[in-house]
Design a protein around this motif. Structure first.
Motif, mmCIF file in Angstrom:
data_model
loop_
_atom_site.group_PDB
_atom_site.id
_atom_site.type_symbol
_atom_site.label_atom_id
_atom_site.label_comp_id
_atom_site.label_asym_id
_atom_site.label_seq_id
_atom_site.Cartn_x
_atom_site.Cartn_y
_atom_site.Cartn_z
ATOM 1 N N GLU A 322 -23.905 19.978 -5.213
ATOM 2 C CA GLU A 322 -24.830 18.316 -6.239
ATOM 3 C C GLU A 322 -25.747 19.620 -6.581
ATOM 4 N N GLY A 323 -25.101 20.559 -6.545
ATOM 5 C CA GLY A 323 -26.333 22.221 -7.546
ATOM 6 C C GLY A 323 -27.147 22.521 -6.652
ATOM 7 N N VAL A 324 -27.379 21.733 -5.628
ATOM 8 C CA VAL A 324 -28.152 22.569 -4.393
ATOM 9 C C VAL A 324 -28.118 23.790 -3.809
ATOM 10 N N LEU A 325 -28.405 24.896 -3.843
ATOM 11 C CA LEU A 325 -27.977 25.717 -2.385
ATOM 12 C C LEU A 325 -27.806 25.827 -1.590
ATOM 13 N N GLU A 326 -27.182 26.102 -0.586
ATOM 14 C CA GLU A 326 -27.468 26.227 0.945
ATOM 15 C C GLU A 326 -28.078 27.166 1.555
ATOM 16 N N SER A 327 -28.484 28.513 1.253
ATOM 17 C CA SER A 327 -28.713 28.796 1.660
ATOM 18 C C SER A 327 -30.739 28.258 1.435
ATOM 19 N N ALA A 328 -31.005 27.723 -0.328
ATOM 20 C CA ALA A 328 -32.176 27.682 -1.046
ATOM 21 C C ALA A 328 -32.231 26.399 0.075
ATOM 22 N N GLN A 329 -32.018 25.621 0.570
ATOM 23 C CA GLN A 329 -31.664 24.258 1.330
ATOM 24 C C GLN A 329 -32.687 24.815 3.100
ATOM 25 N N ILE A 330 -32.086 25.457 3.587
ATOM 26 C CA ILE A 330 -32.208 26.517 4.908
ATOM 27 C C ILE A 330 -33.904 27.041 4.337
ATOM 28 N N LEU A 331 -33.863 27.805 3.561
ATOM 29 C CA LEU A 331 -35.470 28.582 3.411
ATOM 30 C C LEU A 331 -36.595 27.440 2.762
ATOM 31 N N LYS A 332 -36.098 26.584 2.741
ATOM 32 C CA LYS A 332 -37.078 25.126 2.335
ATOM 33 C C LYS A 332 -37.235 24.770 4.006
ATOM 34 N N GLN A 333 -36.818 25.208 4.852
ATOM 35 C CA GLN A 333 -36.915 24.460 6.581
ATOM 36 C C GLN A 333 -38.019 25.724 6.706
ATOM 37 N N ILE A 334 -37.292 27.003 6.544
ATOM 38 C CA ILE A 334 -38.394 27.963 6.984
ATOM 39 C C ILE A 334 -39.845 28.028 6.566
ATOM 40 N N VAL A 335 -40.067 27.344 4.942
ATOM 41 C CA VAL A 335 -41.129 27.632 4.328
ATOM 42 C C VAL A 335 -41.588 26.209 4.605
ATOM 43 N N GLN A 336 -41.537 25.527 5.272
ATOM 44 C CA GLN A 336 -42.272 24.387 6.222
ATOM 45 C C GLN A 336 -42.325 24.151 7.836
ATOM 46 N N LYS A 337 -41.816 25.071 8.358
ATOM 47 C CA LYS A 337 -42.402 25.606 9.298
ATOM 48 C C LYS A 337 -43.449 26.767 9.646
ATOM 49 N N SER A 338 -43.781 27.321 8.518
ATOM 50 C CA SER A 338 -44.197 28.702 8.777
ATOM 51 C C SER A 338 -45.398 28.355 7.300
ATOM 52 N N SER A 339 -46.447 29.502 7.555
ATOM 53 C CA SER A 339 -47.798 29.216 6.304
ATOM 54 C C SER A 339 -47.296 28.889 5.638
ATOM 55 N N LYS A 340 -46.650 30.477 4.940
ATOM 56 C CA LYS A 340 -45.846 30.723 3.730
ATOM 57 C C LYS A 340 -45.210 31.674 3.445
ATOM 58 N N VAL A 341 -43.767 31.952 2.581
ATOM 59 C CA VAL A 341 -43.093 33.025 2.801
ATOM 60 C C VAL A 341 -43.130 33.220 0.987
ATOM 61 N N LEU A 342 -43.114 35.154 1.036
ATOM 62 C CA LEU A 342 -42.787 35.648 0.135
ATOM 63 C C LEU A 342 -41.946 36.583 0.335
ATOM 64 N N ILE A 343 -41.445 37.027 -1.001
ATOM 65 C CA ILE A 343 -39.984 36.997 -1.330
ATOM 66 C C ILE A 343 -40.587 38.080 -1.750
ATOM 67 N N PHE A 344 -40.538 39.539 -1.942
ATOM 68 C CA PHE A 344 -40.121 40.786 -2.568
ATOM 69 C C PHE A 344 -39.151 41.137 -3.255
ATOM 70 N N ASN A 345 -39.223 41.398 -4.442
ATOM 71 C CA ASN A 345 -37.809 41.246 -4.639
ATOM 72 C C ASN A 345 -37.672 42.671 -6.091
ATOM 73 N N PRO A 346 -36.741 44.104 -5.508
ATOM 74 C CA PRO A 346 -36.902 45.084 -6.247
ATOM 75 C C PRO A 346 -36.143 44.819 -7.819
ATOM 76 N N GLU A 347 -35.493 44.068 -7.739
ATOM 77 C CA GLU A 347 -35.125 43.597 -9.360
ATOM 78 C C GLU A 347 -35.595 43.664 -10.267
ATOM 79 N N ASN A 348 -34.863 43.960 -11.518
ATOM 80 C CA ASN A 348 -36.103 43.841 -13.292
ATOM 81 C C ASN A 348 -36.672 42.292 -13.296
ATOM 82 N N LYS A 349 -37.527 41.618 -13.626
ATOM 83 C CA LYS A 349 -37.707 40.343 -13.932
ATOM 84 C C LYS A 349 -37.179 39.820 -14.364
ATOM 85 N N LYS A 350 -36.887 40.783 -15.989
ATOM 86 C CA LYS A 350 -35.046 39.905 -17.015
ATOM 87 C C LYS A 350 -34.376 39.578 -16.045
#
Length: 385
Positions: A322-350
Motif C-alpha cells: 500500500e505504498g509503504v516500504l517494508e524496511s521503512a516500517q521496521i526502521l520506524k520501530q528502531i526510531v521509536q526504541k532509540s533516542s534518535k536515528v541518524l543516516i549518513f548517506n555517501p550519495e550526492n543529494k541530487k
C-alpha cells in the motif's frame, strides 16, 4: 654533499608517503649515515634509520619500500656485496693457485675486499628524478566522496588518523564541561539587561551526553568502498564514546563490536574480512528489511541509544505494501526504541529523488539523513555525536 642529498631525498619521499618527518630527524639521519657509511652492513643502516624516522609502527612498510628504492634497488649486482658476510681472505676458485694471488698488484687485492656503503652507492644521484606521487591529506579530506569510490590504502591510513583526531576533539569537549572556564560572549549578552555590568558569570560547558552509540554500516557492493573507511574512523575514536557497538549488514547483519578491542587495526580488519567471507558478504546486494529485523532483535536499543547508519538508502529488494516500504516500517520501530536515528548517506543529494532511492521513506519513518560530502564532513558529523 652527495650523501646528504640521498638522506634528504629519503626524508622527502617518506613525507610523500604520508609520514611525519621533521628537520631534526633529517639531521639525525645524516649523522647516522656519517657513522655507518664506512661499514658494509646495509641492514644495520636500515635499522638505525628506522629508529630515527619511525614514530608509528604502521609506517614500517612505507619506510622499507622507500629505503629499498633509494638504497637497495640502485644496482642488484652490487647490492649483493652489502651482506653481513666478512671477507675471509681466501680464494674460492680452485683453478687459481695461491701464489698467483700473491703476485697480483696491490690495487687488485684491495678490489676483492667488500665495498663500503659510501663506495657502493653511485655518486651521480639526482633527487630531481624521484617521482612525487603523494596526494596531500588536506586535498583528500576536501575531495568529493564520489571521486574516492575505490579502495586506497593511503586513504585508509588517513581515516585511522582522523579517528585519533576525533577522539582528541571529543576528549577536549569533555574536559571543558568540567572546567570552570568563563564564556565571555555569553556572559556579556546575558548581562546586557543589567546595563552591561557583569553581575552573573556563565561558564563554558559544551553539552556532553552519556549515550550509547550503535553504528550500523552497509557493506553491500555499492557501499563497501566507504564502509572500510567508516570502520577505521570508528576504531580510532572508539574510546571517546561512553558505550559503543558496531554492526555490519548487506542481506544479514554481523556484530563487529568485539573486534574493536583489538590492539592492531590491521588484525581487526583481517578478522572482519574473514567473517564477511564466511557469511558470503562480499560485494553482495543489500536486503534492508531482513537486516533491520535482525538489528532490531539483536542491538541493545533504549531511550539513550543513538543509532548511526551508513548506507546509500538503496533498498533493491524492498517490497511495498500500500505504498509503504517494508524496511521503512521496521526502521520506524528502531526510531521509536532509540533516542534518535541518524543516516549518513555517501550519495550526492541530487540522486536522493530517484525512484530507487528510499531516503524520503526513511525520513518519514523519523530518521535524520545527512549527506557525506567528503571525509572532512564525515569526521565532523562523528565528532558532533
Amino acid at each position: 654533499m652527495t650523501d646528504n642529498k640521498r638522506i634528504i631525498a629519503l626524508s622527502n619521499q617518506l613525507r610523500e608517503e604520508g609520514m611525519q618527518v621533521s628537520i631534526r630527524s633529517t639531521k639525525t639521519a645524516c649523522d647516522v649515515w656519517n657513522l655507518l657509511k664506512g661499514t658494509t652492513s646495509l641492514t644495520n643502516l636500515q635499522t638505525a634509520l628506522k629508529s630515527v624516522y619511525i614514530k608509528d609502527h604502521h609506517d614500517n612498510q612505507k619506510f622499507d619500500k622507500v629505503f629499498n628504492d633509494l638504497f637497495i634497488d640502485v644496482d642488484d649486482a652490487k647490492g649483493q656485496v652489502l651482506e653481513d658476510m666478512p671477507y675471509n681472505g681466501k680464494n674460492d676458485d680452485k683453478s687459481v693457485e695461491y701464489e698467483d694471488i700473491m703476485s697480483l698488484p696491490d690495487n687488485t687485492i684491495e678490489s676483492s675486499q667488500p665495498l663500503s656503503l659510501e663506495k657502493m652507492l653511485p655518486p651521480d644521484f639526482n633527487p630531481e628524478t624521484l617521482q612525487q606521487k603523494r596526494i596531500h591529506e588536506k586535498d583528500i579530506l576536501k575531495t568529493d566522496i564520489s571521486h574516492l569510490n575505490s579502495f586506497d590504502e593511503r586513504i585508509l591510513d588517513l581515516c585511522r588518523k582522523l579517528g585519533d583526531k576525533i577522539a582528541n576533539r571529543r576528549s577536549k569537549r569533555r574536559k571543558l564541561k568540567n572546567a570552570k572556564t568563563i564564556d565571555m560572549p555569553k556572559t556579556i549578552r546575558r548581562n546586557l539587561k543589567n546595563g552591561g555590568k557583569l553581575i552573573k558569570l556563565y561558564q563554558s560547558k559544551p553539552p556532553v551526553r552519556k549515550n550509547k552509540h550503535v553504528f550500523l554500516s552497509d557493506v553491500s557492493g555499492s557501499c563497501d568502498w566507504i564502509s572500510s573507511w567508516f570502520f577505521s574512523i570508528i576504531y580510532g575514536c572508539q574510546k571517546s564514546f561512553n558505550k559503543i557497538y558496531s554492526y555490519e549488514f548487506d542481506n544479514s547483519i554481523i556484530n563487529t563490536t568485539s573486534y574493536l578491542n583489538s590492539e592492531s587495526y590491521y588484525e581487526t580488519y583481517q578478522n572482519i574480512t574473514a567473517q564477511r567471507l564466511r557469511r558470503g558478504m562480499i560485494h553482495g546486494q543489500s536486503d534492508m528489511a531482513k537486516s533491520f529485523k535482525e538489528f532490531l532483535k539483536d542491538a541493545p536499543l533504549n531511550h539513550k541509544t543513538v543509532v548511526i547508519i551508513l548506507t546509500d538508502c538503496r533498498d533493491w529488494r524492498g517490497k511495498r505494501e500500500e505504498g509503504v516500504l517494508e524496511s521503512a516500517q521496521i526502521l520506524k520501530q528502531i526510531v521509536q526504541k532509540s533516542s534518535k536515528v541518524l543516516i549518513f548517506n555517501p550519495e550526492n543529494k541530487k540522486r536522493w529523488n530517484t525512484p530507487t532511492s528510499c531516503v524520503k521513506d526513511y525520513q518519514n519513518a523519523g530518521a535524520k539523513v545527512y549527506e557525506i560530502k567528503n571525509l572532512e564532513n564525515l569526521a565532523n558529523l562523528i565528532t558532533n555525536l
